[in-house]
Enzyme design. Structure first.
Site, PDB file in Angstrom:
ATOM      1  N   GLU A  84       0.844  -1.205   0.000  1.00  0.00           N
ATOM      2  CA  GLU A  84       0.000   0.000   0.000  1.00  0.00           C
ATOM      3  C   GLU A  84       0.875   1.248   0.000  1.00  0.00           C
ATOM      4  OE1 GLU A  84      -3.310  -0.176   2.740  1.00  0.00           O
ATOM      5  OE2 GLU A  84      -3.453   2.009   2.745  1.00  0.00           O
ATOM      6  N   LYS A 282      -7.352  -1.379  11.360  1.00  0.00           N
ATOM      7  CA  LYS A 282      -6.722  -1.779  10.086  1.00  0.00           C
ATOM      8  C   LYS A 282      -5.510  -0.895   9.827  1.00  0.00           C
ATOM      9  CE  LYS A 282      -6.204  -1.802   5.386  1.00  0.00           C
ATOM     10  NZ  LYS A 282      -5.370  -0.903   4.572  1.00  0.00           N
ATOM     11  N   ASP A 298       4.472 -14.580  11.419  1.00  0.00           N
ATOM     12  CA  ASP A 298       3.174 -15.018  10.910  1.00  0.00           C
ATOM     13  C   ASP A 298       2.141 -13.896  11.103  1.00  0.00           C
ATOM     14  OD1 ASP A 298       0.699 -16.178  10.513  1.00  0.00           O
ATOM     15  OD2 ASP A 298       1.174 -18.033  11.564  1.00  0.00           O
ATOM     16  N   HIS A 395      -2.308  10.098  -0.172  1.00  0.00           N
ATOM     17  CA  HIS A 395      -2.575   8.821  -0.840  1.00  0.00           C
ATOM     18  C   HIS A 395      -2.480   8.991  -2.348  1.00  0.00           C
ATOM     19  CE1 HIS A 395      -4.076   5.537   1.625  1.00  0.00           C
ATOM     20  NE2 HIS A 395      -4.434   4.954   0.505  1.00  0.00           N
TER      21      HIS A 395
END
Ligand code: MEV
Length: 443
Positions: A84, A282, A298, A395
């Site tokens: 991202e 998130k 992991d 962004h």
């Protein structure tokens, strides 16, 4: 025509690619070329292929670095693997911001890992309780050979708890086993011990002389670690006087104290509303996962556990908290992180090794502090943007670069596009139209 296969895993990599190219691609030659283009030098490729079954190529993600992380007074350049576009830029900017304000602080609150033996037993629960002290010591000693190394390193089995779930499922009991696995994530160690204990549980109950037939009726359903490790926990925080946050929202022209107030409100909203909390968390995991992946850990385990922890009050909430008390701003994150710095992929993956060396080959607990600090930095950067400029500005600047790359823009065209789209909405079609106009102008 059926496109199924038997014995696929036994084929060579070349055979697999050939079969896939012929059966699933419109241009088999191009597919073959694309899939093989990513192969690494032979020795390294062998190692990478050994991670999973049926590996045919490598899937590349950028390995980036966020410098200027000062955590508990020590400086780190943090490796991050993520696709991202704005995540690393955001982490770096938050790291730089807090560098002048004492950096990040972090403390490990616990390192306990857990495993479970789920079983059915035909006897009554009081009888099992009475047998339990002897059973526990039998189970522990039956694993002595498996735990010897770990005990030498200061870890091993910490305890065994008997839980009765017969009110929810007939005859269902559980042994919840706690472990200290030192610098390793410990999944293989824990699962090997649990499986041995499962066998020994059956053996112990079946061979107890004074038990009735019903009490000898024991059936182990499964033995597996639990990825919910609420006591493998780390807290990271930043703090400073509100007066030092005047530049928090400079770009939005908002006074510092108003920006701090908005920031704290935004974090409280993520404590109140699960819809916001999921997005908020998130953002935290954008940073956490990137370091977890870079260091060969992991990320599915870390995510699953983190989200379960976010629900510990019965409602999904923010993992971070922000407050102003007596003129002091404090922003903190508490998150369970079961990670390791030895064993598993950490030693095998060529870039995980580099990532760990870049971090100074930390212990697992030090890595927990680094990962939590990056999660907090990511959250800080996201919420700061959201309550001031909005995130699309940053962004889209990064996104514009991706679009330009995709459309094959030259350096000069990219420069022109960047200046044209400053302060404007960026869209794929808009950039394409801009480039078409630019290219149509005769030189
Ligand atoms: C985007 O990947 C992450 C954010 O949505 C996080 C947030 O909203 O806090 C920006």
């Amino acid at each position: 025509m059926a496109k199924t296969v038997t014995g696929f895993s036994k084929w060579s990599k070349a055979q697999k690619i050939e079969w896939l190219a012929q059966n699933f691609f419109s241009d088999p030659q191009a597919a073959q070329a694309a899939l093989t283009a990513w192969h690494r030098p032979e020795e390294e490729q062998k190692i990478i292929d050994s991670f999973t079954e049926n590996a045919i190529s490598n899937y590349t993600l950028p390995f980036s670095v966020a410098p200027n992380f000062r955590i508990n007074g020590k400086d780190y350049a943090v490796p991050m693997v993520i696709e991202e576009s704005s995540v690393v830029a955001a982490a770096s900017s938050a790291a730089r911001f807090w560098l002048d304000r004492g950096g990040f602080h972090a403390e490990v609150l616990g390192t306990v890992k857990l495993g479970q033996i789920h079983f059915r037993w035909g006897g009554c629960s009081e009888r099992l309780r009475a047998l339990f002290p002897r059973l526990e010591s039998h189970l522990k000693s039956s694993c002595d050979d498996l735990t010897a190394n770990m005990r030498r390193r200061g870890g091993g089995i910490l305890g065994v708890e008997l839980l009765n779930f017969t009110h929810l499922e007939p005859h269902y009991y559980q042994l919840r086993v706690s472990f200290e696995t030192c610098d390793s994530m410990g999944a293989n160690f824990i699962n090997s011990v649990l499986e041995r204990m499962g066998d020994q549980l059956e053996y112990f109950l079946e061979s107890e002389p004074e038990l009735t037939d019903a009490e000898r009726d024991v059936e182990v359903i499964m033995c597996i670690l639990s990825n919910f490790t609420p006591n493998c926990l780390v807290r990271a925080w930043v703090e400073c006087p509100v007066s030092e946050l005047e530049d928090l929202a400079q770009s939005a022209g908002l006074p510092g104290h108003a920006a701090v107030d908005r920031f704290c409100t935004a974090v409280r909203i993520a404590e109140i509303d699960p819809y916001r909390a999921v997005t908020h968390n998130k953002g935290i995991f954008n940073g956490i996962d990137a370091v977890v992946i870079a260091t060969g850990n992991d990320f599915r385990a870390v995510e699953a556990c983190g989200h379960a922890y976010a629900c510990r009050s019965g409602q999904y909430r923010s993992l971070s908290r922000a407050e102003v008390k007596d003129g002091q701003f404090r922003f903190e994150l508490e998150v369970p992180l079961a990670v390791g710095t030895v064993g598993g992929l950490t030693a095998l993956h060529p870039l995980a090794k580099q990532a760990l060396e870049m971090l100074g080959n930390p212990s697992a607990t030090e890595l927990m502090t680094i990962i939590a600090a990056v999660g907090l930095a990511q959250n800080f950067a996201a919420v700061r943007s959201l309550v001031t400029t909005g995130i699309q500005d940053g962004h889209m600047r990064m996104h514009l670069n991706n679009i330009l790359l995709h459309l094959g823009a030259t350096e000069a065209e990219s420069e022109a596009a960047r200046s044209h789209f400053q302060g404007q909405t960026v869209s794929y079609s808009g950039v394409r139209a801009f480039l078409e106009r630019l290219r149509a102008v005769p030189v």
